[in-house]
Design an enzyme around this catalytic site. Structure first.
Site, PDB file in Angstrom:
ATOM      1  N   SER A 129      42.632  37.026  34.109  1.00 42.86           N
ATOM      2  CA  SER A 129      41.815  36.223  34.610  1.00 42.86           C
ATOM      3  C   SER A 129      40.236  36.252  34.070  1.00 42.86           C
ATOM      4  O   SER A 129      39.859  37.327  34.025  1.00 42.86           O
ATOM      5  CB  SER A 129      41.627  35.987  36.440  1.00 42.86           C
ATOM      6  OG  SER A 129      40.560  35.211  36.592  1.00 42.86           O
ATOM      7  N   TYR A 153      40.219  40.827  44.610  1.00 44.10           N
ATOM      8  CA  TYR A 153      41.263  40.190  43.878  1.00 44.10           C
ATOM      9  C   TYR A 153      41.165  40.235  42.262  1.00 44.10           C
ATOM     10  O   TYR A 153      42.036  40.832  41.560  1.00 44.10           O
ATOM     11  CB  TYR A 153      41.518  38.724  44.047  1.00 44.10           C
ATOM     12  CG  TYR A 153      42.074  37.749  43.034  1.00 44.10           C
ATOM     13  CD1 TYR A 153      43.294  37.674  42.722  1.00 44.10           C
ATOM     14  CD2 TYR A 153      41.051  37.109  42.094  1.00 44.10           C
ATOM     15  CE1 TYR A 153      43.676  37.119  41.529  1.00 44.10           C
ATOM     16  CE2 TYR A 153      41.597  36.359  41.088  1.00 44.10           C
ATOM     17  CZ  TYR A 153      42.985  36.479  40.800  1.00 44.10           C
ATOM     18  OH  TYR A 153      43.243  35.604  39.764  1.00 44.10           O
ATOM     19  N   LYS A 157      43.103  42.736  38.838  1.00 42.80           N
ATOM     20  CA  LYS A 157      43.340  42.038  37.695  1.00 42.80           C
ATOM     21  C   LYS A 157      42.759  43.113  36.724  1.00 42.80           C
ATOM     22  O   LYS A 157      43.455  43.487  35.546  1.00 42.80           O
ATOM     23  CB  LYS A 157      42.881  40.695  37.468  1.00 42.80           C
ATOM     24  CG  LYS A 157      43.330  39.584  38.197  1.00 42.80           C
ATOM     25  CD  LYS A 157      44.842  39.355  37.750  1.00 42.80           C
ATOM     26  CE  LYS A 157      45.605  38.248  38.456  1.00 42.80           C
ATOM     27  NZ  LYS A 157      46.922  38.266  38.192  1.00 42.80           N
TER      28      LYS A 157
END
Ligand code: UFG
Length: 349
Positions: A129, A153, A157
């Site tokens: 992302s 979050y 990643k």
């Protein structure tokens, strides 16, 4: 493409579009999904849009009790590689439950790595992302910009990307054992398949702009809150690089082709974005045009952790993959609206 590809998270929003694109390119697909934020109906509709070549295994990659089954099923499938999308993705939830986010996102990746090692299929396209970038980079943001994810979050990643780089380096010079990995850094995926049969169906109140707008347009919610109109942008609202989910899906197929080529590196980071930004007000206006519905809104305070503006430098994807985003913001809105209006309650409709 005559490849056999594992797609983890293949029943989800992005995964379902990736499966349709891969199947359309002639690949066979094994979806591994625990349906925690997805529906079996999506698997059925993938098969309807792209008949043949699809298998489905309902298992949780992060559950140690499912590990053996998954490793055996992957080996039996004889894959050439994997697209890895399975994971948790709600920013707010990750702040409240960081340990769960690390356990699930990293644990799932480790199980997939072991399964691919066992099947001797060391090719992976990872769903990363743009959230791995910090907020201090000048736009457009290229792959070498500073990384500084702002929440757990985003950090999962980032940690997975680093883990995959270590993995790629570890076997780089072993003949026959080398990994080929692409970390695809998505900007803001929106829209739906033009058929209106598959699309985004978030659990509960949507966190992201497009599903929220779509639910207002269809009458499921009263009004949109625009999080801040006092950013240093052209109209004061946040600017993002929205990318049609079908363009995004095509980027995965292109990345697998690239990783299968002789010149492929062991590991590479690639932005998938359209390379231009739209503000929240512009997105609302475009959705209004496409849906011919009113989108009532109010301006609300800024949302914690949001940045003013980010859009991609997508030249690397063009150069390495021969890929660029083709669909416009009007396509994104028209297709998102077709899905939402035909399936007002998502897959439960
Ligand atoms: N926004 C609103 N109202 C809403 C929702 C969003 O005004 O109800 C605004 C946001 O403030 C932002 C823009 O719309 O300016 C886009 O917000 P999204 O939540 O749709 O997207 P983000 O850029 O925040 O999210 C992206 C990815 C996420 C990822 C996140 C990490 O889409 O998957 O970056 O920060 F988790």
């Amino acid at each position: 493409m005559t490849k056999r590809i594992i797609v983890t998270g293949g029943a989800g929003y992005i995964g379902s579009h990736v499966c349709v694109d891969l199947l359309g390119a002639g690949a066979s697909v094994l979806i591994i999904d625990n349906l925690s934020n997805a529906h079996e109906e999506a698997v059925r509709r993938i098969g309807e849009l792209a008949p043949g070549g699809i298998e489905f295994l309902r298992r949780d990659l992060a559950d140690p009790a499912h590990r053996r089954d998954i490793i055996d099923a992957v080996a039996a499938f004889r894959p050439d590689g994997a697209v890895h999308l399975a994971g948790l993705k709600a920013v707010g939830e990750s702040v409240a439950e960081p340990a769960r986010y690390y356990r699930v996102n990293i644990g799932a990746t480790l199980t997939l790595i072991d399964a691919l090692e066992a099947a001797q299929a060391r090719t992976m396209v990872f769903s990363s992302s743009a959230t791995v970038y910090g907020d201090a980079n000048p736009n457009p943001v290229g792959e070498d910009a500073a990384t500084a994810p702002a929440n757990p979050y985003g950090r999962t990643k980032y940690v997975i990307e680093e883990m995959l780089k270590d993995l790629a380096r570890s076997k780089a010079s072993e003949p026959g054992a080398a990994w080929r990995i692409a970390n695809l850094r998505y900007f803001n995926p929106v829209g739906a398949h033009p058929s209106g049969r598959i699309g985004e169906d978030p659990n509960g109140v949507p966190n992201n702009l497009f599903p929220f707008i779509a639910q207002v347009a269809v009458g499921r919610r009263d009004r949109l809150s625009i999080f801040g109109d006092d950013y240093p942008t052209r109209d004061g609202s946040g600017v993002r690089d929205y990318i049609h989910v079908c363009d995004l899906a095509r980027g995965h197929t292109a990345a697998l082709d690239y990783l299968g080529g002789a010149a492929a590196p062991h590991v590479v980071d690639i932005n998938l974005g359209a390379g231009r930004g739209y503000s929240v007000f512009e997105a609302v206006a475009a959705f209004k045009r496409a849906s011919n519905r009113d989108i009532p809104y109010m301006v609300a305070p800024r949302r914690d952790g949001d940045i003013a503006e980010i859009y991609a430098n997508a030249e690397r994807a063009q150069r390495l993959l021969g890929w660029r985003a083709e669909k416009t913001i009007d396509d994104m809105c028209a297709d998102h609206w077709r899905w939402q209006s035909a399936n007002p309650e998502g897959y439960r409709s």
